[in-house]
Design a protein around this motif. Structure first.
Motif, PDB file in Angstrom:
ATOM      1  N   ALA A  96      67.703  43.349 -58.778  1.00  0.00           N
ATOM      2  CA  ALA A  96      67.294  43.783 -57.542  1.00  0.00           C
ATOM      3  C   ALA A  96      68.434  44.349 -56.464  1.00  0.00           C
ATOM      4  O   ALA A  96      68.383  45.498 -55.716  1.00  0.00           O
ATOM      5  N   ILE A  97      69.347  43.554 -56.361  1.00  0.00           N
ATOM      6  CA  ILE A  97      70.467  43.818 -55.617  1.00  0.00           C
ATOM      7  C   ILE A  97      71.333  45.075 -56.155  1.00  0.00           C
ATOM      8  O   ILE A  97      71.637  46.082 -55.479  1.00  0.00           O
ATOM      9  N   GLN A  98      71.378  44.969 -57.579  1.00  0.00           N
ATOM     10  CA  GLN A  98      72.389  46.037 -58.240  1.00  0.00           C
ATOM     11  C   GLN A  98      71.272  47.517 -58.032  1.00  0.00           C
ATOM     12  O   GLN A  98      71.991  48.636 -57.631  1.00  0.00           O
ATOM     13  N   ALA A  99      69.818  47.340 -58.080  1.00  0.00           N
ATOM     14  CA  ALA A  99      69.247  48.665 -57.791  1.00  0.00           C
ATOM     15  C   ALA A  99      69.166  49.109 -56.438  1.00  0.00           C
ATOM     16  O   ALA A  99      69.087  50.151 -56.261  1.00  0.00           O
ATOM     17  N   SER A 100      69.293  48.157 -55.447  1.00  0.00           N
ATOM     18  CA  SER A 100      69.482  48.494 -54.198  1.00  0.00           C
ATOM     19  C   SER A 100      71.000  49.182 -53.706  1.00  0.00           C
ATOM     20  O   SER A 100      71.067  50.291 -52.923  1.00  0.00           O
ATOM     21  N   ARG A 101      71.936  48.958 -54.606  1.00  0.00           N
ATOM     22  CA  ARG A 101      73.109  49.449 -54.373  1.00  0.00           C
ATOM     23  C   ARG A 101      73.165  51.041 -54.801  1.00  0.00           C
ATOM     24  O   ARG A 101      73.764  51.705 -54.437  1.00  0.00           O
ATOM     25  N   LEU A 102      72.191  51.223 -56.034  1.00  0.00           N
ATOM     26  CA  LEU A 102      72.108  52.287 -56.742  1.00  0.00           C
ATOM     27  C   LEU A 102      71.083  53.347 -55.977  1.00  0.00           C
ATOM     28  O   LEU A 102      71.161  54.477 -56.353  1.00  0.00           O
ATOM     29  N   GLY A 103      70.234  52.710 -55.036  1.00  0.00           N
ATOM     30  CA  GLY A 103      69.259  53.555 -54.435  1.00  0.00           C
ATOM     31  C   GLY A 103      68.004  53.628 -55.140  1.00  0.00           C
ATOM     32  O   GLY A 103      67.333  54.464 -54.959  1.00  0.00           O
ATOM     33  N   MET A 122      64.032  48.292 -57.573  1.00  0.00           N
ATOM     34  CA  MET A 122      64.334  47.127 -56.693  1.00  0.00           C
ATOM     35  C   MET A 122      63.214  46.340 -56.368  1.00  0.00           C
ATOM     36  O   MET A 122      63.102  45.105 -56.232  1.00  0.00           O
ATOM     37  N   VAL A 123      62.323  46.885 -55.899  1.00  0.00           N
ATOM     38  CA  VAL A 123      60.849  46.341 -55.381  1.00  0.00           C
ATOM     39  C   VAL A 123      60.388  45.633 -56.462  1.00  0.00           C
ATOM     40  O   VAL A 123      59.902  44.254 -56.274  1.00  0.00           O
ATOM     41  N   GLN A 124      60.369  46.175 -57.681  1.00  0.00           N
ATOM     42  CA  GLN A 124      59.905  45.535 -58.694  1.00  0.00           C
ATOM     43  C   GLN A 124      60.517  44.132 -59.255  1.00  0.00           C
ATOM     44  O   GLN A 124      59.783  43.255 -59.439  1.00  0.00           O
TER      45      GLN A 124
END
Length: 217
Positions: free
Chosen positions: A88-95, A100-102
């Motif tokens: 989730a953190i990595q997905a948030s950094r990549l936008g 991220m929510v999943q």
């Protein structure tokens, strides 16, 4: 409190000069709080280890009543939840907002599964008369060292469960907020700061499992 918005669109509180300064302050604040929580758990771990050294026979007899398979299973569940939280953190950094929510919801689901298994274990402890703090017969009789170790077990796991319940609740609210448009451009740092808290919960259990379940068997 009024908010200023920096050139890249990230909201910055008026008492911070830049988004980086605000992010660093948030991370430092979380680390400081987590260290105080670690000291709290450290006291309980110390009591359990001292009891093990001073009363090995009593503590071994008590630890054999604990459900090793549940403790081990919950350890695997929380390690997996750390991976989903990291995703989730990595997905948030990549936008990648949807991923991220999943990943956040998957983390919350794993945390809930942990609590359900822990609740079942506590119920089995009750059925087997391993609840010395209740006004009912205790399975190991009048062994005071055993009773103290079992009470430390309940206090430690209940305190951890409280942290985990709080963590799941916050994570669900955060996931709802994160699903709204524009969240990442303004509040991505919230995901990273919260990630520290979740990893702390996992770390504590990774210590709880060997101290309470493994060392005295």
């Amino acid at each position: 409190m009024s908010q200023a918005v920096n050139p890249v669109g990230i909201e910055v509180a008026e008492h911070f000069a830049t988004a980086d300064q605000q992010r660093n302050a948030s991370m430092l604040g979380m680390w400081a709080w987590l260290l105080t929580e670690l000291l709290l758990f450290a006291g309980l771990f110390l009591v359990a280890l001292v009891l093990r050294v001073m009363h090995p026979t009593s503590v071994t007899a008590t630890a054999l009543h604990l459900k090793f398979w549940i403790g081990a299973g919950n350890t695997a569940i929380l390690i997996l939840s750390s991976l989903t939280m990291s995703a989730a953190i990595q997905a948030s950094r990549l936008g990648w907002q949807k991923l991220m929510v999943q990943a956040m919801l998957a983390t919350a689901a794993l945390g809930t599964l942990f609590l359900l298994l822990k609740g079942y274990e506590w119920y089995q402890d009750y059925v087997e008369h391993m609840t010395p703090f209740l006004d009912r017969p205790y399975a190991l009789g009048g062994d005071q060292a055993s009773k103290l170790f079992m009470n430390v077990y309940y206090l430690t796991t209940a305190l951890h469960g409280l942290h985990l319940t709080t963590g799941v609740s916050i994570l669900l609210v955060l996931a709802w907020q994160a699903s709204r448009p524009g969240f990442l451009s303004r509040h991505q740092n919230r995901i990273e700061v919260y990630g520290l808290y979740w990893h702390f919960i996992d770390l504590i259990w990774i210590i709880v499992f060997p101290v309470l379940y493994v060392l005295n068997r």
